[in-house]
Design a protein around this motif. Structure first.
Motif, PDB file in Angstrom:
ATOM      1  N   GLU A   1      40.553  66.313  62.928  1.00  0.00           N
ATOM      2  CA  GLU A   1      41.487  66.072  63.623  1.00  0.00           C
ATOM      3  C   GLU A   1      42.300  66.796  64.445  1.00  0.00           C
ATOM      4  O   GLU A   1      42.875  66.495  65.485  1.00  0.00           O
ATOM      5  CB  GLU A   1      41.882  64.520  63.363  1.00  0.00           C
TER       6      GLU A   1
ATOM      7  N   ASN B   1      33.692  61.811  65.451  1.00  0.00           N
ATOM      8  CA  ASN B   1      33.087  60.471  64.968  1.00  0.00           C
ATOM      9  C   ASN B   1      31.818  60.412  64.938  1.00  0.00           C
ATOM     10  O   ASN B   1      31.383  59.422  65.122  1.00  0.00           O
ATOM     11  CB  ASN B   1      33.946  59.352  65.706  1.00  0.00           C
TER      12      ASN B   1
ATOM     13  N   ARG C   1      34.564  61.458  70.108  1.00  0.00           N
ATOM     14  CA  ARG C   1      35.990  61.768  69.936  1.00  0.00           C
ATOM     15  C   ARG C   1      35.901  62.947  69.911  1.00  0.00           C
ATOM     16  O   ARG C   1      34.874  63.644  69.001  1.00  0.00           O
ATOM     17  CB  ARG C   1      36.606  61.012  68.556  1.00  0.00           C
TER      18      ARG C   1
END
Ligand code: G6P
Length: 616
Positions: free
Chosen positions: A446, A106, A156
């Motif tokens: 991700e 992020n 993150r």
């Protein structure tokens, strides 16, 4: 892939840190840098582009001295290979220096917030965001440990972070988030070392403490204080490391296969490093020799491979056809050259191989060369034959050495490698817009975190399942569309290491034969994530149940319908449909591993098999 070293103690930190970096250079050689603090010199930052030798030369002209220091070898992820992007990075106030191994998923959002708060950035890296964020909280708390804790709470992704502040030159703060970046702390006599890998500090100590996920260590000359990210005290006894290259390489794992399954989050981060630019919506493949014009000329791709890599080839077909609209044929290396393929100069051969030495795959590359078609190698082993003969260039997997004969981390890296190539083709051929590419890049960013989740959540479940089924004599694996290759791969994993006969099948084909095998003794692994073909797969599950087969389902988290139908269900998180194979394969790797263990098989060196098959 980046290497990390830190030191606090009576020696000259520069020597210790540079010596450690020398042992870690294989982790990255895009740039290297150190930050050393001493009196009266203060903070000395030295960074150089390229191999470590450039930093060493820089240091001979501009030496640095002090008793506390950190250093880094970089494998570029965010931002190009430049001196500004080399670590360590500094906070706005210039007091705090930070190095990182990992990806801040992020970082764009955090960077936006920090810019609004008045921070200016010198680099394009995600690590500089950490430095500024720590600096931001430091200005409020005046305490490095608290500031690092607060900053890390907002990141993150998987990261190993090491920092110190010139206002607190008696301590280094090291932290680990996720499993993508390990942190080892070496205890000496009045001195302490920090490293991403043990070899960096083995010259000085063999007494080590390993940080776990979401732990923070405050390291001074003679003490290490550890706590969780949320502040609970952690007590952990140091381990005396018996240095034997093989067992140390295996770490705490019983087998290389288990270690390599667990290394997948890190391997996937490593293949992405330096190759994706989220802002621009672009993919870079540094060793690909084909430019946009050449990529636009390609009309057909032949993905050629053997074994597990061939399953990756099947996935490459789905991926490349869907992203770049180029026709892909998939061939076994051993079949390709004997079927007199007609290539032509608008064809491209994509050789997929972990070792880069598989004779049949190399033969296919030779056939392509004879017919004037370029070859691109999607390969793990650096400098291998496939990498050398690929006249169209190489896409390295950067998965690190794979020792277990049953391929695991190389396979998931091949999926991501094919994805990067698909996006690169799409970029050249304009079959996707930069915004669409950005969305794919986000899913790739991700992915390592999701793989980590699957590892954490499914390993013990798979070990329990193995207890149920290790006496089975046959097994059937079913999947559709993108997960049909995973059915093949799951079956291959089981048969190669546990010697149980297993077949992988496209689930729709079940009614044309395999259905005759189903009875109450047959374990049937059904790969049924929520993807475009989910409903069809659910019907296949019901067909198996109607014949009393034992269904082990792999589904998307929260899928109660599937769980109600299956005998056992293992869940994986949601991702883009084309990327689900990188998640669904992991429980199948674990299942095969634990079945083989219970059967007393030689997991890493199964009978009759070899890692590199250099004969026809
Ligand atoms: C052998 C190995 C497999 C591997 C195959 C292809 O069969 O046991 O794990 O998938 O060779 O190897 P490559 O190095 O070309 O990927």
């Amino acid at each position: 892939m980046c290497g990390i070293v830190g030191y606090i103690g009576p020696r000259n930190a520069t020597e210790v840190v540079v010596n450690g970096l020398q042992r870690l250079e294989y982790r990255g050689y895009d740039s290297a840098g150190i930050a050393i603090h001493g009196e009266p010199e203060g903070l000395q930052l030295r960074r150089s582009v390229g191999k470590l030798i450039n930093l060493v030369e820089h240091l001979s002209e501009a030496p640095a001295r002090g008793n506390i220091g950190i250093g880094h070898t970089r494998w570029a992820t965010h931002g190009g290979v430049t001196e500004e992007n080399a670590h360590p990075h500094r906070s706005s106030c210039g007091e705090i220096v930070v190095i990182q191994n990992g990806i801040v998923e992020n970082y764009r959002e955090l960077k936006g917030r920090l810019i609004e708060l008045g921070h200016t950035f010198d680099s394009q890296t995600d690590t500089e965001v950490i430095a500024h964020l720590v600096g931001h909280y430091y200005s409020q708390t005046g305490q490095l440990e608290a500031a690092v804790r607060q900053a890390l709470g907002e990141l993150r992704g998987g990261n190993a972070v090491v920092a110190f502040s010139v206002s607190e030159p008696d301590r280094i703060v090291a932290a680990r988030l996720g499993n993508a970046g390990s942190v080892t702390i070496g205890l000496g006599d009045g001195e302490i070392f920090v490293a991403s890998d043990m070899p960096a500090i083995l010259d000085y100590t063999r007494t080590m403490i390993f940080l776990e996920d979401r732990e923070v260590a405050v390291v001074s000359r003679d003490a290490v204080r550890m706590s969780t990210l949320t502040g609970e005290y952690v007590k952990r006894e140091p381990v005396a490391v018996q240095w034997d290259p093989v067992s140390a390489a295996k770490g705490d794992y019983k087998h290389f296969m288990q270690k390599e399954i667990n290394e997948q989050p890190r391997a996937l981060m490593d293949i992405l490093r330096g190759r994706i630019d989220q802002d621009a919506g672009k993919v870079y493949l540094e060793d690909l020799k084909l430019d946009d014009a050449a990529l636009r000329r390609v009309e057909r791709i032949y993905a050629v491979a053997c074994g597990t890599a061939w399953h990756a080839g099947l996935l490459a077909k789905f991926i490349i056809e869907s992203l770049a609209c180029v026709r892909v044929e998939v061939d076994y290396g051993s079949e390709f050259r004997y079927r007199q393929p007609v290539l032509g100069d608008d064809a491209l051969l994509l050789a997929i191989t972990q070792s880069g030495e598989t004779a049949d795959t190399l033969a296919a590359m030779e056939e392509a060369r004879n017919q004037g078609a370029p070859s691109v190698a999607l390969v793990n082993a650096i400098g291998s034959q496939a990498a050398r003969v690929a006249d169209g260039g190489t896409i390295y997997l950067h998965a690190g050495p794979e020792i277990g004969v049953a391929s695991t981390k190389a396979f998931t890296s091949m999926i991501v490698g094919a994805y990067l190539f698909g996006l690169r083709l799409a970029q050249a051929r304009e079959t996707l817009t930069p915004q669409q590419i950005r969305e794919h890049i986000q899913a790739l960013i991700e992915l390592p975190g999701k793989v980590e989740q699957v590892i954490q959540q499914t390993e013990s479940q798979c070990a329990d399942l193995a207890e149920h089924y290790y006496h089975a004599t046959n097994a059937l694996y079913l999947g559709r569309q993108f997960n049909y290759p995973i059915a093949l791969e799951g079956a291959l994993k089981l048969k190669e290491i546990s010697y149980i006969h297993a077949e992988g099948y496209p689930a729709g084909e079940m009614k044309h034969g395999p259905v005759a095998l189903i009875d109450e003794n047959l374990p049937v692994v059904c790969i049924a994530p929520r993807d475009p073909i989910y409903e069809k797969m659910l019907s296949n599950v019901e067909q198996v149940k109607a014949r009393h087969g034992q269904v082990i389902a792999i589904g998307t988290v929260g899928d109660d319908d599937l769980a109600a139908k299956a005998d056992h269900t293992i869940f994986v998180p949601e991702t883009l449909p084309l990327l689900t194979p990188a998640l669904t394969v992991i429980p199948l790797q674990f299942f095969a591993y634990y079945v083989a263990l219970l059967r007393g098989a030689d997991v890493d060196q199964p009978r009759n098999l070899a890692k590199s098959v250099t004969v026809e």
